[in-house]
Design a protein around this motif. Structure first.
Motif, PDB file in Angstrom:
ATOM      1  N   LEU A  48      -9.659   5.246  20.172  1.00  0.00           N
ATOM      2  CA  LEU A  48      -9.683   6.684  20.404  1.00  0.00           C
ATOM      3  C   LEU A  48     -10.198   7.375  19.145  1.00  0.00           C
ATOM      4  O   LEU A  48      -9.491   7.485  18.145  1.00  0.00           O
ATOM      5  CB  LEU A  48      -8.289   7.185  20.768  1.00  0.00           C
ATOM      6  N   GLU A  49     -11.429   7.869  19.213  1.00  0.00           N
ATOM      7  CA  GLU A  49     -12.134   8.365  18.033  1.00  0.00           C
ATOM      8  C   GLU A  49     -12.001   9.882  17.897  1.00  0.00           C
ATOM      9  O   GLU A  49     -12.959  10.597  17.595  1.00  0.00           O
ATOM     10  CB  GLU A  49     -13.613   7.953  18.130  1.00  0.00           C
ATOM     11  N   CYS A  50     -10.801  10.401  18.117  1.00  0.00           N
ATOM     12  CA  CYS A  50     -10.549  11.834  17.952  1.00  0.00           C
ATOM     13  C   CYS A  50      -9.041  12.046  18.009  1.00  0.00           C
ATOM     14  O   CYS A  50      -8.290  11.154  18.396  1.00  0.00           O
ATOM     15  CB  CYS A  50     -11.236  12.646  19.048  1.00  0.00           C
ATOM     16  N   CYS A  51      -8.622  13.233  17.632  1.00  0.00           N
ATOM     17  CA  CYS A  51      -7.216  13.595  17.824  1.00  0.00           C
ATOM     18  C   CYS A  51      -7.080  14.354  19.145  1.00  0.00           C
ATOM     19  O   CYS A  51      -8.053  14.905  19.674  1.00  0.00           O
ATOM     20  CB  CYS A  51      -6.690  14.419  16.658  1.00  0.00           C
ATOM     21  N   LEU A  52      -5.885  14.370  19.687  1.00  0.00           N
ATOM     22  CA  LEU A  52      -5.590  15.030  20.957  1.00  0.00           C
ATOM     23  C   LEU A  52      -4.645  16.191  20.670  1.00  0.00           C
ATOM     24  O   LEU A  52      -3.434  16.011  20.541  1.00  0.00           O
ATOM     25  CB  LEU A  52      -4.947  14.041  21.937  1.00  0.00           C
ATOM     26  N   SER A  53      -5.218  17.379  20.543  1.00  0.00           N
ATOM     27  CA  SER A  53      -4.418  18.530  20.143  1.00  0.00           C
ATOM     28  C   SER A  53      -5.254  19.795  20.302  1.00  0.00           C
ATOM     29  O   SER A  53      -6.488  19.732  20.346  1.00  0.00           O
ATOM     30  CB  SER A  53      -3.973  18.392  18.681  1.00  0.00           C
ATOM     31  N   THR A  54      -4.587  20.924  20.389  1.00  0.00           N
ATOM     32  CA  THR A  54      -5.266  22.218  20.292  1.00  0.00           C
ATOM     33  C   THR A  54      -4.811  22.944  19.027  1.00  0.00           C
ATOM     34  O   THR A  54      -5.148  24.107  18.827  1.00  0.00           O
ATOM     35  CB  THR A  54      -4.952  23.094  21.523  1.00  0.00           C
ATOM     36  N   ARG A  55      -4.086  22.223  18.187  1.00  0.00           N
ATOM     37  CA  ARG A  55      -3.537  22.840  16.980  1.00  0.00           C
ATOM     38  C   ARG A  55      -4.170  22.195  15.745  1.00  0.00           C
ATOM     39  O   ARG A  55      -4.999  21.305  15.829  1.00  0.00           O
ATOM     40  CB  ARG A  55      -2.027  22.666  16.955  1.00  0.00           C
ATOM     41  N   GLY A  56      -3.743  22.662  14.588  1.00  0.00           N
ATOM     42  CA  GLY A  56      -4.203  22.108  13.329  1.00  0.00           C
ATOM     43  C   GLY A  56      -5.403  22.845  12.767  1.00  0.00           C
ATOM     44  O   GLY A  56      -6.045  23.650  13.443  1.00  0.00           O
ATOM     45  N   GLU A  57      -5.705  22.548  11.517  1.00  0.00           N
ATOM     46  CA  GLU A  57      -6.846  23.137  10.809  1.00  0.00           C
ATOM     47  C   GLU A  57      -7.788  22.023  10.362  1.00  0.00           C
ATOM     48  O   GLU A  57      -7.344  20.920  10.046  1.00  0.00           O
ATOM     49  CB  GLU A  57      -6.368  23.926   9.587  1.00  0.00           C
ATOM     50  N   ARG A  58      -9.076  22.334  10.325  1.00  0.00           N
ATOM     51  CA  ARG A  58     -10.060  21.338   9.905  1.00  0.00           C
ATOM     52  C   ARG A  58      -9.719  20.786   8.522  1.00  0.00           C
ATOM     53  O   ARG A  58      -9.345  21.534   7.611  1.00  0.00           O
ATOM     54  CB  ARG A  58     -11.463  21.949   9.854  1.00  0.00           C
ATOM     55  N   TRP A  59      -9.874  19.481   8.381  1.00  0.00           N
ATOM     56  CA  TRP A  59      -9.631  18.815   7.097  1.00  0.00           C
ATOM     57  C   TRP A  59     -10.667  19.287   6.085  1.00  0.00           C
ATOM     58  O   TRP A  59     -11.872  19.179   6.306  1.00  0.00           O
ATOM     59  CB  TRP A  59      -9.719  17.310   7.288  1.00  0.00           C
ATOM     60  N   THR A  60     -10.193  19.812   4.950  1.00  0.00           N
ATOM     61  CA  THR A  60     -11.107  20.289   3.906  1.00  0.00           C
ATOM     62  C   THR A  60     -10.767  19.710   2.540  1.00  0.00           C
ATOM     63  O   THR A  60     -11.408  20.067   1.557  1.00  0.00           O
ATOM     64  CB  THR A  60     -11.065  21.828   3.821  1.00  0.00           C
ATOM     65  N   ARG A  61      -9.787  18.828   2.465  1.00  0.00           N
ATOM     66  CA  ARG A  61      -9.383  18.286   1.164  1.00  0.00           C
ATOM     67  C   ARG A  61     -10.489  17.431   0.562  1.00  0.00           C
ATOM     68  O   ARG A  61     -10.612  17.321  -0.655  1.00  0.00           O
ATOM     69  CB  ARG A  61      -8.100  17.464   1.308  1.00  0.00           C
ATOM     70  N   THR A  62     -11.249  16.794   1.427  1.00  0.00           N
ATOM     71  CA  THR A  62     -12.448  16.059   1.023  1.00  0.00           C
ATOM     72  C   THR A  62     -13.542  16.421   2.018  1.00  0.00           C
ATOM     73  O   THR A  62     -13.272  16.972   3.091  1.00  0.00           O
ATOM     74  CB  THR A  62     -12.215  14.538   1.039  1.00  0.00           C
ATOM     75  N   HIS A  63     -14.790  16.105   1.679  1.00  0.00           N
ATOM     76  CA  HIS A  63     -15.907  16.479   2.545  1.00  0.00           C
ATOM     77  C   HIS A  63     -15.854  15.721   3.861  1.00  0.00           C
ATOM     78  O   HIS A  63     -15.753  14.493   3.883  1.00  0.00           O
ATOM     79  CB  HIS A  63     -17.238  16.177   1.847  1.00  0.00           C
ATOM     80  N   ARG A  64     -15.904  16.479   4.970  1.00  0.00           N
ATOM     81  CA  ARG A  64     -15.929  15.904   6.313  1.00  0.00           C
ATOM     82  C   ARG A  64     -17.021  16.612   7.108  1.00  0.00           C
ATOM     83  O   ARG A  64     -16.870  17.772   7.473  1.00  0.00           O
ATOM     84  CB  ARG A  64     -14.588  16.098   7.029  1.00  0.00           C
TER      85      ARG A  64
END
Length: 336
Positions: A48-64
């Motif tokens: 499963l190459e993704c998360c399953l959610s409608t919540r959260g914030e984009r990861w910005t701690r490292t470049h994505r």
């Protein structure tokens, strides 16, 4: 006898997610004309190459550069409709929307009764095995087949679970001695579940690489020597060779199964296989490769041209490992 399906990357986010929600597609749309084939299996196992959610914030701690997230209200029923019994979560996209979305993914899979391994609330949970009981749909008297899964990834070390923090089961596979020691502990935990079949699922290596690195070959063979029955590889977005080592099929990379990615005209990351493993009396009796093709944000049976291309390419890649296939219609069957 049980028929088990293995796939590479199932990415249900971004444009796949948009198409499902905005076009009000049925949940089975992502499986195209493969839906009935998938449902006919006794169990289906995916990365499963993704998360399953409608919540959260984009990861910005490292470049994505990419962030993949699917709405679980359609994605979980879609997985269930295809007969998905287990999902690998040890990969480089599970934390694309942070710990909140990761934990939502765990909760939604657990609520749906879909087993998972490779991520967790902390390092111990991320490295824990998952087990699935698979019955033979054609024989109600048959003994259930217990399958244990262990998962790890060498991608995105910043996503690694910590002693007290959520994340993935990260292993630096280039540090071969340490990686084997850690994996040996994970395999020992899996064996304590008394499985009939033991599967190691690895999200390893960079994108668009058509041949496994030497240390991956050594690790895959070592897993076979340690009693793993199937090595389930993925990450490259293109399928790689199949090797049989000491009776264990090593699927170095299963390629992409469904996603919205741009297609490379040479490597053809839109083409791969459904890898079907037949198990009889606790032993693998057949490996069958069903050609697949991605189109319009869904997977389906490959066209005749695509199937021919994929069969030829798989034979070329696998010949180096002494692996030979017979042709059965559009499909490949591993020669005994």
């Amino acid at each position: 006898m049980a028929r088990l399906g293995f796939t590479g990357d199932v990415m249900l986010g971004r444009k796949v997610d948009e198409a499902q929600r905005r076009q009000n597609r049925p949940v089975t749309a992502v499986w195209g004309d493969l839906t009935e084939r998938l449902r006919s299996l006794d169990a289906l196992f995916v990365n499963l190459e993704c998360c399953l959610s409608t919540r959260g914030e984009r990861w910005t701690r490292t470049h994505r550069p990419f962030h993949f997230r699917a709405d679980p209200d359609w994605a979980v029923p879609a997985l269930d409709a295809a007969g998905v019994e287990w999902a690998n979560l040890a990969n480089n996209h599970l934390l694309d929307f942070g710990e909140t979305a990761l934990l939502d993914t765990l909760d939604r899979l657990d609520s749906a009764g879909i087993a998972r391994s490779g991520a967790g609330e902390d390092r111990e949970a991320a490295r824990a095995p998952a087990t699935v009981e698979v019955g033979d749909a054609d024989d109600t008297a048959a003994h259930d087949l217990r399958i244990a899964f262990v998962s790890a990834t060498d991608n995105t070390p910043e996503f690694a679970a910590g002693p007290d923090g959520p994340g993935t089961a990260y292993l630096d596979l280039s540090e071969e001695t340490q990686a084997r020691e850690t994996m040996e502990e994970m395999l020992a935990r899996a064996r304590r579940t008394d499985p009939d079949l033991l599967v190691a699922s690895l999200h390893w290596g960079p994108n668009m690489v058509e041949e496994p690195a030497d240390h991956f070959r050594r690790f895959g063979r070592w897993l076979a020597e340690r009693g793993v029955d199937v090595v389930h590889g993925h990450s490259a977005h293109v399928f790689q060779a199949v090797e049989v080592h000491e009776g264990t099929p090593v699927l170095y990379d299963c390629g992409d199964f469904v996603d919205d990615y741009a297609v490379d005209s040479a490597s053809r990351n839109d083409r791969s296989f459904l890898f079907e493993v037949e198990v009889e009396d606790g032993e693998i009796s057949e490996l069958r490769l069903v050609p697949t093709e991605i189109d319009d944000f869904a997977v389906g049976e490959a066209s005749a041209e695509a199937a021919e291309w994929s069969r030829k390419r798989m034979r070329e890649l696998s010949a180096e490992f002494g692996t030979r296939f017979e042709t059965d219609g559009e499909e490949l069957v591993l020669e005994p």
